[in-house]
Enzyme design. Structure first.
Site, mmCIF file in Angstrom:
data_model
loop_
_atom_site.group_PDB
_atom_site.id
_atom_site.type_symbol
_atom_site.label_atom_id
_atom_site.label_comp_id
_atom_site.label_asym_id
_atom_site.label_seq_id
_atom_site.Cartn_x
_atom_site.Cartn_y
_atom_site.Cartn_z
ATOM 1 C CE1 TYR A 95 42.241 24.602 2.523
ATOM 2 C CE2 TYR A 95 40.546 23.747 1.311
ATOM 3 C CZ TYR A 95 41.016 24.333 2.372
ATOM 4 O OH TYR A 95 39.951 25.104 3.176
ATOM 5 C CD GLU A 137 36.887 24.632 3.860
ATOM 6 O OE1 GLU A 137 37.261 24.246 2.919
ATOM 7 O OE2 GLU A 137 37.653 25.453 4.543
#
Length: 399
Positions: A95, A137
């Site tokens: 990310y 996640e």
């Protein structure tokens, strides 16, 4: 929650992203892959080539900005993205890389309009979205009992030609137990192509979970006028035989038709979108053969109609199953009530109680948009409608 200082800048970004979003994502992917070429192993090279990956990200960024205060609208999209990311092995470490290049791309494309305040607002907004995705996640990895990127060797025990373009591959674990799944879910399959590139693709499971194998049905994607041939689908069709070993992920996906209930259910599909519906149909035939089911499928013609043996078996087992097929190109028996000419028309299906039946659909976006609009016009409540989509298609209701 986004700060009050950042909110005006995100709101002001909506028309800018509508105009420049695709340009931003093209710059983004070019810079991302130049700096981190190893990420080619995660991203779909075919979608990069045909532009759908860039459009998907542009749509996602725009949808997030336009609906930043509407968490109810964003939640289903986030769930769909989370399942896809987990099937690909995305980790928290990815990310910051994405965020860095996304903000840099906004700066490059917008130039002087990308003020420090605007970039700071987007850094905050991206950070909030990234953390939400990471949290979900991690939860999903834990629930599945798997680590990011884990793949398991699966041996091919059967290969069946389902139609002119579709083959099914039945898989069993080389070691360990067969993973459980719900009808509608998919697995990621990994292949190493001749040029050395590793690619992952998601394929819906096309049989009931009570069998002693996982089955996927893969459509050979031929080259179009503006799109390249599917590199993975063609490789699978040309190279995989009984005895081949294919690395695959555990099953994921949040499109899961209600196969365990006893109320009426409607399953609508077109093309290779039939695969999750066959999984659902086969499961219902096993656990509730007396349930009222309307199963409608649209195909170009009989040679493009896969899984006819599964449907015939279900019809023989299920007295309240109504199976109707639409062939767009083929002439059909005018007296037939199960095979009709032309595109799917809901008025030609058996009627059902619109307030009780759950409706699921899978197929090309124009097909699902047409059926969705027709269903809503007929009074079907929107909360009774469910569809399986990937890529930018899953955001069309937000943008």
């Amino acid at each position: 929650m986004l700060s009050a200082e950042s909110r005006p800048y995100i709101d002001a970004s909506v028309p800018v992203l509508r105009e420049h979003g695709l340009a931003i994502t093209k710059v983004f992917y070019k810079a991302l892959f130049e700096a981190h070429p190893q990420l080619h192993n995660i991203f779909n090279a075919g979608n990069q080539a045909n532009g759908s990956q860039q459009q998907s990200l542009a749509s996602a960024v725009f949808a997030y900005a336009a609906n930043i205060d509407n968490q109810a609208a964003l939640a289903p999209v986030i769930s769909r993205i989370v399942h896809k990311h987990v099937s690909l092995g995305v980790t928290a470490e990815h990310y910051p890389i994405v965020g860095h290049h996304l903000l840099a791309s906004i700066k490059e494309v917008l130039g002087d309009a990308a003020t420090p305040e605007l970039i700071a607002a987007w850094a905050e907004a991206y950070g909030l979205l990234a953390q939400a995705l990471i949290n979900e996640e991690n939860r999903l990895y834990k629930a599945a009992g798997t680590q990011p990127g884990d793949l398991f060797d699966m041996r091919v025990v059967a290969v069946d030609q389902q139609s002119d373009q579709i083959k099914s591959f039945s898989l069993v674990p080389v070691d360990g137990q067969l993973p459980s799944f719900k009808p509608g879910q998919y697995i990621s399959v990994a292949v190493h192509l001749p040029d050395g590139l590793r690619q992952l693709r998601q394929y819906s499971l096309s049989d009931a979970p009570d069998h002693q194998h996982l089955r996927i049905s893969v459509k050979r994607e031929d080259a179009g006028k503006e799109t390249p041939a599917g590199m993975v689908s063609n490789w699978l069709h040309d190279n995989v035989v009984v005895g081949s070993v294919i690395p695959a992920s555990k099953p994921f996906g949040d499109f899961t038709p209600d196969t365990e209930g006893d109320g009426p259910i409607v399953l609508l599909s077109a093309g290779v979108g039939i695969t999750p519906m066959i999984s659902a149909l086969n499961r219902i035939a096993k656990v509730s053969p007396g349930r009222r089911v309307i199963f409608a499928h649209a195909a170009r013609n009989a040679s493009h109609h896969p899984h006819r043996a599964d449907i015939a078996k279900a019809v023989a087992l299920m007295p309240n199953l109504h199976s109707v097929t639409f062939y767009e190109d083929d002439k059909v028996d005018q007296d037939s009530v199960t095979c009709l000419a032309g595109r799917m028309q809901l008025k030609k299906l058996p009627q059902w109680d619109v307030n009780k039946a759950k409706i699921y659909m899978c197929g090309p976006l124009p097909f699902m948009q047409a059926q969705w609009a027709d269903l809503v016009e007929q009074g079907v409540p929107a909360h009774q409608l469910h569809r399986e989509v990937f890529g930018p298609d899953m955001l069309d209701h937000l943008i």
